[in-house]
Write a protein that holds these residues in place. Structure first.
Motif, short mmCIF file in Angstrom:
data_model
loop_
_atom_site.label_atom_id
_atom_site.label_comp_id
_atom_site.label_asym_id
_atom_site.label_seq_id
_atom_site.Cartn_x
_atom_site.Cartn_y
_atom_site.Cartn_z
N VAL A 1 -17.74 10.26 -9.84
CA VAL A 1 -17.17 9.05 -10.37
C VAL A 1 -17.97 8.07 -10.46
N HIS A 2 -17.87 7.17 -11.73
CA HIS A 2 -18.49 5.85 -11.69
C HIS A 2 -17.54 4.67 -11.47
N VAL A 3 -17.98 3.67 -10.75
CA VAL A 3 -17.16 2.34 -10.55
C VAL A 3 -16.90 1.50 -11.83
N LYS A 4 -15.78 1.19 -12.07
CA LYS A 4 -15.42 0.30 -13.06
C LYS A 4 -15.02 -1.16 -12.59
N SER A 5 -14.54 -1.09 -11.18
CA SER A 5 -14.44 -2.42 -10.73
C SER A 5 -14.17 -2.35 -9.21
N VAL A 6 -14.79 -3.55 -8.62
CA VAL A 6 -14.71 -3.57 -6.98
C VAL A 6 -13.88 -4.92 -6.66
N GLY A 7 -13.33 -4.95 -5.66
CA GLY A 7 -12.86 -5.97 -5.19
C GLY A 7 -12.03 -5.93 -3.69
N ARG A 8 -12.07 -7.04 -2.90
CA ARG A 8 -11.49 -7.00 -1.82
C ARG A 8 -10.20 -7.79 -1.59
N GLU A 9 -9.15 -7.24 -1.25
CA GLU A 9 -7.84 -8.26 -1.21
C GLU A 9 -7.58 -8.79 0.19
N PRO A 10 -7.09 -10.05 0.15
CA PRO A 10 -7.11 -10.69 1.60
C PRO A 10 -5.93 -10.08 2.16
N ALA A 11 -5.89 -10.14 3.70
CA ALA A 11 -5.02 -9.67 4.30
C ALA A 11 -3.79 -10.97 4.48
N PRO A 12 -2.49 -10.67 4.51
CA PRO A 12 -1.54 -11.52 4.48
C PRO A 12 -1.53 -12.68 5.58
N VAL A 13 -1.41 -13.81 5.53
CA VAL A 13 -1.43 -14.70 6.57
C VAL A 13 -0.43 -14.57 7.84
N THR A 14 0.82 -14.44 7.17
CA THR A 14 1.82 -14.20 7.91
C THR A 14 2.27 -12.50 7.90
N ARG A 15 2.03 -11.84 9.08
CA ARG A 15 1.94 -10.48 9.25
C ARG A 15 3.28 -10.00 9.70
N LEU A 16 3.52 -8.79 9.15
CA LEU A 16 4.82 -8.11 9.60
C LEU A 16 4.56 -6.87 10.58
N ALA A 17 5.06 -6.87 11.77
CA ALA A 17 4.84 -5.61 12.68
C ALA A 17 6.19 -5.05 12.94
N LEU A 18 6.29 -3.51 13.24
CA LEU A 18 7.45 -3.05 13.39
C LEU A 18 7.10 -2.26 14.69
N ILE A 19 7.89 -2.62 15.93
CA ILE A 19 8.17 -2.05 17.00
C ILE A 19 9.14 -0.82 16.93
N GLN A 20 8.67 0.29 16.79
CA GLN A 20 9.76 1.34 16.30
C GLN A 20 9.82 2.30 17.64
N ALA A 21 11.04 2.32 18.05
CA ALA A 21 11.29 3.31 19.10
C ALA A 21 11.30 4.84 18.99
N LEU A 22 10.50 5.58 19.83
CA LEU A 22 10.85 7.10 19.28
C LEU A 22 11.82 7.52 19.11
N ALA A 23 12.24 8.44 18.27
CA ALA A 23 13.55 8.87 17.67
C ALA A 23 13.48 10.50 17.31
N LYS A 24 14.59 11.13 17.48
CA LYS A 24 14.49 12.65 17.31
C LYS A 24 14.51 12.92 15.80
N GLN A 25 14.17 14.13 15.67
CA GLN A 25 14.60 14.74 14.24
C GLN A 25 13.53 13.86 13.34
N GLY A 26 12.41 13.37 13.79
CA GLY A 26 11.61 12.67 12.81
C GLY A 26 11.93 11.31 12.07
N ARG A 27 13.13 10.84 12.69
CA ARG A 27 13.43 9.48 12.27
C ARG A 27 12.64 8.33 12.46
N ASP A 28 11.74 8.36 13.50
CA ASP A 28 10.91 7.54 13.67
C ASP A 28 9.59 7.36 12.50
#
Length: 264
Positions: free
Chosen positions: A72-99
């Motif tokens: 392939v050949h590159v048409k454009s390149v960029g770097r997107e900044p990370a959010p300043v206010t981050r969101l994190a999920l603390i997810q309990a392990l759950a059955k049947q793949g629900r986690d």
């Protein structure tokens, strides 16, 4: 339509890590797994475009020159900044793949970090080297599906003491921990007010902050755990009138938070 996105590892796949080293017209050969997925399974052909990302903000727009050899050949390149206010999920392990359902949907919504939690009532057990690979694969697939240039970080699995430690650190650093609990007295409106205040503080001082959402397993969060989280400074709130599954509660809360933060 947004072009399909594929994750790759610049260090191991021979692509410069620094986006400044890439430029329009630069030619590269796709890694074997990306070539197989993009050109064989999805049948992206010569003249068609795709995106590549390292999952750390890099986004490359490229056009296929040679489908047989994956060039392939590159048409454009960029770097997107990370959010300043981050969101994190603390997810309990759950059955049947629900986690796994929860972290899949949360990734599509925009969560920045996923922390597995071995809760007191979790029946499923975390297995290093196995469960982490499964969760990592879910995050990869959801990142690509949602065309994100930032893949959520997958933290080490924590027990309840580890979640308490996260709550305490949040109090010290000006972060937030929101525990979803069906019997709580605090409403979601109060949480959103606190989130907007946190976002304002972040704008004022420019310091990155994180909002953690804690979701329990199918059997719920135990009374002892709730008491420990409250004592450590967490917000314990009810999300709404209806009781949501372990797979649904986190994504719903993260959607509301993303909207309150202006990320939607």
């Amino acid at each position: 339509m947004t072009n399909a996105l594929f994750l790759f590892d610049p260090a191991s796949d021979g692509v410069p890590v620094n986006a400044d080293e890439l430029h329009t017209g630069w030619t590269l050969t796709l890694p074997a797994d990306v070539k197989r997925h993009a050109l064989k399974s999805m049948r992206i052909g010569v003249g068609e475009e795709l995106q590549l990302s390292d999952g750390r903000g890099l986004r490359i727009e490229a056009e296929v020159d040679d489908a047989d050899n994956g060039v392939v050949h590159v048409k454009s390149v960029g770097r997107e900044p990370a959010p300043v206010t981050r969101l994190a999920l603390i997810q309990a392990l759950a059955k049947q793949g629900r986690d796994e359902e929860a972290i899949d949907a949360s990734t599509q919504i925009g969560v920045d970090e996923v922390i597995p939690w071995q809760a007191d009532r979790s029946i499923v057990k975390w297995k290093d080297g196995k469960t982490d690979r499964k969760w990592g694969a879910v995050l990869d697939a959801a990142t690509e599906q949602s065309r994100r240039s930032w893949r959520p970080e997958l933290a080490d699995c924590v027990n309840t003491k580890g979640v308490v430690a996260i709550c305490r650190r949040a109090c010290v650093h000006g972060d937030m921990v929101v525990v979803l609990h069906q019997d709580a007295n605090e409403t979601w409106d109060g949480v959103e007010r606190a989130v907007r205040e946190l976002a304002d503080r972040t704008l004022d001082d420019g310091r990155a902050r994180t909002i953690h959402v804690v979701v329990g397993p199918e059997g719920g969060i135990s009374d002892d755990e709730i008491a420990a989280f409250k004592a450590a400074g967490a917000y314990v709130c009810v999300l709404g009138r209806n009781i949501l599954r372990a797979a649904t509660a986190g994504p719903v809360a993260l959607t509301l938070l993303a909207r309150a933060l202006g990320r939607f």
